[in-house]
Design an enzyme around this catalytic site. Structure first.
Site, PDB file in Angstrom:
ATOM      1  N   GLY A 101       1.165  -1.241   0.148  1.00 51.24           N
ATOM      2  CA  GLY A 101       0.433  -0.277   0.556  1.00 51.24           C
ATOM      3  C   GLY A 101       0.620   1.129   0.175  1.00 51.24           C
ATOM      4  O   GLY A 101       0.070   1.954   0.301  1.00 51.24           O
ATOM      5  N   GLY A 102       2.312   0.786  -0.051  1.00 50.73           N
ATOM      6  CA  GLY A 102       2.990   2.261   0.134  1.00 50.73           C
ATOM      7  C   GLY A 102       2.878   3.608  -1.451  1.00 50.73           C
ATOM      8  O   GLY A 102       3.158   4.727  -1.251  1.00 50.73           O
ATOM      9  N   GLU A 103       1.886   3.345  -2.232  1.00 51.76           N
ATOM     10  CA  GLU A 103       1.563   4.462  -3.478  1.00 51.76           C
ATOM     11  C   GLU A 103      -0.464   3.998  -2.716  1.00 51.76           C
ATOM     12  O   GLU A 103      -0.410   5.169  -3.733  1.00 51.76           O
ATOM     13  CB  GLU A 103       1.247   3.275  -4.684  1.00 51.76           C
ATOM     14  CG  GLU A 103       2.496   3.504  -5.263  1.00 51.76           C
ATOM     15  CD  GLU A 103       3.466   2.142  -4.561  1.00 51.76           C
ATOM     16  OE1 GLU A 103       3.398   1.294  -4.363  1.00 51.76           O
ATOM     17  OE2 GLU A 103       4.644   2.903  -4.065  1.00 51.76           O
ATOM     18  N   TRP A 124       6.868  -6.262   0.927  1.00 50.59           N
ATOM     19  CA  TRP A 124       6.616  -6.656   0.098  1.00 50.59           C
ATOM     20  C   TRP A 124       7.089  -7.965  -0.137  1.00 50.59           C
ATOM     21  O   TRP A 124       7.037  -9.312  -0.593  1.00 50.59           O
ATOM     22  CB  TRP A 124       7.410  -6.259  -1.165  1.00 50.59           C
ATOM     23  CG  TRP A 124       6.706  -4.771  -1.396  1.00 50.59           C
ATOM     24  CD1 TRP A 124       8.158  -4.073  -1.188  1.00 50.59           C
ATOM     25  CD2 TRP A 124       5.066  -4.654  -2.044  1.00 50.59           C
ATOM     26  NE1 TRP A 124       6.744  -2.393  -2.121  1.00 50.59           N
ATOM     27  CE2 TRP A 124       6.093  -3.151  -2.745  1.00 50.59           C
ATOM     28  CE3 TRP A 124       4.106  -5.601  -3.185  1.00 50.59           C
ATOM     29  CZ2 TRP A 124       4.591  -2.811  -3.257  1.00 50.59           C
ATOM     30  CZ3 TRP A 124       3.340  -4.709  -3.446  1.00 50.59           C
ATOM     31  CH2 TRP A 124       3.447  -3.192  -3.809  1.00 50.59           C
ATOM     32  N   ASN A 139       9.219   1.976  -0.025  1.00 51.04           N
ATOM     33  CA  ASN A 139       9.560   2.815  -0.258  1.00 51.04           C
ATOM     34  C   ASN A 139       8.633   4.297   0.638  1.00 51.04           C
ATOM     35  O   ASN A 139       7.436   3.948   0.981  1.00 51.04           O
ATOM     36  CB  ASN A 139       9.136   3.951  -2.115  1.00 51.04           C
ATOM     37  CG  ASN A 139       7.637   3.473  -2.448  1.00 51.04           C
ATOM     38  OD1 ASN A 139       7.311   2.024  -2.661  1.00 51.04           O
ATOM     39  ND2 ASN A 139       7.097   3.952  -2.005  1.00 51.04           N
ATOM     40  N   ASP A 160      11.351   5.850  -5.779  1.00 51.39           N
ATOM     41  CA  ASP A 160      10.128   4.721  -5.449  1.00 51.39           C
ATOM     42  C   ASP A 160      12.010   3.712  -4.708  1.00 51.39           C
ATOM     43  O   ASP A 160      11.286   2.260  -5.850  1.00 51.39           O
ATOM     44  CB  ASP A 160       9.582   4.819  -6.794  1.00 51.39           C
ATOM     45  CG  ASP A 160       8.330   3.530  -6.537  1.00 51.39           C
ATOM     46  OD1 ASP A 160       8.448   2.818  -5.290  1.00 51.39           O
ATOM     47  OD2 ASP A 160       7.874   2.957  -7.454  1.00 51.39           O
ATOM     48  N   ASP A 192      12.173   0.750  -3.790  1.00 53.50           N
ATOM     49  CA  ASP A 192      11.965  -0.030  -2.324  1.00 53.50           C
ATOM     50  C   ASP A 192      13.049  -1.229  -2.582  1.00 53.50           C
ATOM     51  O   ASP A 192      13.760  -1.270  -2.757  1.00 53.50           O
ATOM     52  CB  ASP A 192      10.387  -0.907  -3.086  1.00 53.50           C
ATOM     53  CG  ASP A 192       9.781  -0.035  -3.230  1.00 53.50           C
ATOM     54  OD1 ASP A 192       9.049   0.732  -3.484  1.00 53.50           O
ATOM     55  OD2 ASP A 192       8.403  -0.728  -2.260  1.00 53.50           O
ATOM     56  N   ARG A 195      16.339  -1.725  -5.477  1.00 58.31           N
ATOM     57  CA  ARG A 195      15.520  -0.790  -6.826  1.00 58.31           C
ATOM     58  C   ARG A 195      17.164  -0.480  -7.161  1.00 58.31           C
ATOM     59  O   ARG A 195      16.960   0.405  -8.114  1.00 58.31           O
ATOM     60  CB  ARG A 195      14.750  -0.433  -6.895  1.00 58.31           C
ATOM     61  CG  ARG A 195      13.698  -1.438  -5.913  1.00 58.31           C
ATOM     62  CD  ARG A 195      12.278  -0.661  -6.530  1.00 58.31           C
ATOM     63  NE  ARG A 195      11.411  -1.327  -6.425  1.00 58.31           N
ATOM     64  CZ  ARG A 195      10.145  -1.279  -6.381  1.00 58.31           C
ATOM     65  NH1 ARG A 195       9.730   0.250  -6.719  1.00 58.31           N
ATOM     66  NH2 ARG A 195       8.817  -2.031  -6.451  1.00 58.31           N
TER      67      ARG A 195
END
Ligand SMILES: [Cu+2]
Length: 688
Positions: A201-203, A253, A271, A314, A316, A341
């Protein structure tokens, strides 16, 4: 107890392997406990093979000399579950006592005879097909097992226990509501009477957390928030007197790993939110983009290592944390590694979180508007993907990994979808190498600033690959002693976002490709020894097991929404006695950027800036009949347009907020379009 004793002997006999000692007190499920602590062999009982997440199998019937003979032992289809453009099939099947358990992108679980593929039972999740808070494809990365149950987390925020024999629901616990922006995509971890589950739900402006549940009852035992409340450890890295941390993202994640001897549980945190707007959250923003260690029993904080301070890209940490033992300067050391990343592998001492090989804080470019961190951690060693973007027409600026940006788009690599995302990274104690999947892609980053509305996307900007910019991947063996490249393959497709691999004592690395090929490589040299076309996007990490003295390699083949690979619902299993040959190759995924996601059929209304995503078309792709009139409506806050990219033969013209324009498509063809002032926005109309 017979199995338990045998496994302990096996574990102790496996010299050189990271065999975690058996517990001194009786575990909640002694047989599973012994298997979790031992190197993976006959069974594959947890997502990462065992508690280390090494994805290393001690089986060696299939080896470098005979792998060329490998053929399909069986292939089965999963009744259309998770079959479609919105889904990804990324799960590692679990195997115990010749039964395989596999979960699809729709959170449906199937039990199969691991020797024949015969269907034994199935669980249909019945999850709401209208869930609007799925970030990155409908996906479930796998299951856990213990105390007679298999466990899964669902996109609707439930953690579920199923009876291993029947598939009937034993308990179901909501750990959050999808309507609030949450979901579960990681495989849970079963360890000593507990189920550990991350949350996504990071977004969506969530407050990330790890939830520990009682494996028997589903009761929530404790939660550890990845974003500290005022006064808690890390709260000093958020602006005082504000509640930005409470919606600051920090998804988990991936499946945690455990060192039972140290009593520590390890996982990586995603993130910060809003992803691309750091202007209101001055500070390092713990525990975003970090590896965290907790006391496994109580959830008490032990240590952390932050990979990216004040993340605005972003970046992550999304791939599972891997535990390994090593010798450095003659000293035995307890290691931990995580592929980011950023394109680096972060190698730490798992007793205290300190760098094992060396990570330097270096000054980085600054933008006071974004409140950028003064320095960032640079691991000593090699990155697995390029860390600087090249200039492209239409963009003023191209920068490297920590280049800041504001409202004018800046091209940056590796980008928030580059490097290693969700794909796991195996480790072989034989070679001492990590096998690191990577994505090579450029993104144009721009900050917009979003209003926070619970349950809606909250990313504060955009990162989009410029249309037709190249995308590819790398597969790299990184030497755990030096963090340097031992060998590297350039891959035709992005492989850091799904997929992954598994390594064996037979000296082989198995890995799938989004174009359907399943490969075996020499773990030491990287030489390709075998290749098989599965007929579907081969984007899941394989697993290795044994039934009746025969070694099998299994792979879920069902494509990946983010890769644009061919979807399916197949499980392929290979052995030396297999008889099945390859299938026809499916359509390959794209090698250049363009509109992604499912193609809507017959949809003639396209909204611009919908769902709190300012720079977007929804649906981004539609297929219509010639003669159809399509209405573009700007529901965003800024003026946008939709303009045919190549022909320049049609355009909506600039649309202010709430304005619409109808465009009639009379000629069949495939039309890409962009927004002229925001060329990283794109859509596709297919006219038939
Ligand atoms: Cu626009």
């Amino acid at each position: 107890m017979r199995g338990y004793a045998r496994l302990v002997v096996l574990a102790l006999a496996a010299v050189g392997l990271l065999a975690l000692k058996p517990s001194t007190t009786l575990a909640a499920d002694p047989e599973i406990d012994a298997l979790l602590r031992a190197p993976a062999g006959k069974d594959w009982i947890t997502n990462g093979g065992n508690l280390t997440n090494q994805r290393y199998s001690t089986l060696k019937q299939i080896d470098r000399t005979n792998v060329k003979q490998l053929k399909g032992a069986w292939m089965t289809r999963l009744k259309g579950s998770g079959l479609g453009g919105k889904y990804s099939f990324e799960a590692s099947p679990l195997v115990k006592d010749s039964i395989m358990y596999v979960v699809t992108g729709n959170d449906d679980v199937f039990a199969l005879n691991a020797k024949t593929g015969e269907h034994l039972w199935e669980y249909w999740s019945g999850i709401d097909q209208q869930i609007s808070t799925v970030c990155c494809g409908w996906v479930n990365r796998g299951l856990a097992m213990g105390e007679g149950h298999v466990y899964l987390g669902q996109l609707d925020g439930n953690v579920v226990a199923l009876d291993m024999k029947t598939g009937k629901v034993a308990w179901k616990t909501p750990i959050e509501k999808w309507q609030n922006g949450y979901g579960v995509t990681s495989a849970p971890l079963y360890y000593d009477g507990m189920i550990y589950s991350g949350i996504t739900g990071g977004e969506f402006g969530v407050r990330g957390r790890l939830t520990a549940l009682d494996a028997k009852t589903g009761e929530i035992k404790w939660r550890w928030y990845t974003l500290p409340a005022p006064g808690e450890v890390g709260s000093e890295t958020w602006p005082p007197g504000t509640d930005h941390a409470m919606r600051g993202g920090g998804s988990i994640w991936n499946t945690p790993s455990v060192d039972p001897e140290l009593g520590l549980l390890y996982f990586a945190v995603g993130n910060c939110g809003p992803d691309y707007d750091g202007s209101m959250r001055e500070g390092d923003n713990l525990f975003c983009a970090s590896v965290v260690a907790l006391k496994a029993k109580t959830g008490e904080y032990a240590w952390h290592f932050q990979q990216v301070h004040h993340d605005i890209w972003d970046y992550d940490a999304a791939s599972p944390v891997v535990l390994f033992d090593t010798v450095i300067n003659g000293q035995p050391r307890k290691g931990l590694a995580q592929a980011g990343r950023t394109g680096w592998v972060y190698i730490l001492d798992r007793t205290n979180g300190k760098p094992l090989i060396g990570i330097e804080e270096r000054p980085v470019p600054q933008d006071p508007r974004q409140k950028t961190a003064k320095t960032q951690p640079y691991p000593i060693g090699d990155a697995v993907v390029p860390q600087c973007a090249e200039k492209l027409p239409g963009y003023d600026k191209a920068g490297c990994i920590f280049e800041p940006f504001w409202e004018t788009p800046v091209l940056i690599q590796p980008s928030g979808v580059g490097g290693t995302n969700w794909s796991p990274m195996p480790y072989s104690p034989d070679t001492g190498y990590f096998y690191v999947p990577g994505t090579v892609r450029t993104s144009a980053f721009a900050r917009t600033g979003d209003k926070y509305i619970r349950g809606l996307r909250y990313v504060g900007g955009t990162q989009t690959a410029p249309i037709e910019s190249p995308m590819s991947g790398t597969f790299t063996a990184i030497d755990s002693k030096t963090n340097k490249i031992a060998w590297q393959h350039k891959t035709p497709y992005r492989i850091g976002g799904g997929g992954g691999s598994t390594v064996t004592a037979g000296g082989l690395v198995f890995r799938g490709e989004p174009d359907g090929n399943f490969l075996a490589l020499d773990a030491k040299t990287g030489e390709e020894l075998w290749r098989f076309q599965t007929g579907f996007g081969a984007d899941a990490p394989p697993v290795v097991y044994e039934v009746d003295g025969e070694q099998y390699v299994a792979l879920a083949a069902g494509g990946n929404q983010l890769q644009g690979s061919a979807y399916g619902d197949a499980v392929w299993v290979f052995s030396l006695k297999g008889q099945l040959g390859p299938l026809w190759a499916p359509p390959p995924p794209p090698k250049v950027a363009g509109p992604v996601g499912p193609i809507a059929s017959g949809v003639d209304k396209i909204n611009i800036g919908a769902n709190n995503v300012e720079y977007s078309y929804a649906p981004a792709r539609t297929r219509i009949k010639a003669g159809t009139t399509v209405t573009f409506t700007n529901v965003g806050d800024l003026p946008h347009d939709a303009t045919s990219l190549k022909e320049a033969d049609w355009s909506s013209g600039s649309l202010a907020k709430n304005e619409s324009k109808a465009v009639t498509f009379s000629k069949p063809g495939v039309y890409y379009y962009i927004c002229t002032p925001h060329p990283w926005m794109y859509g596709q109309v297919i006219v038939e």
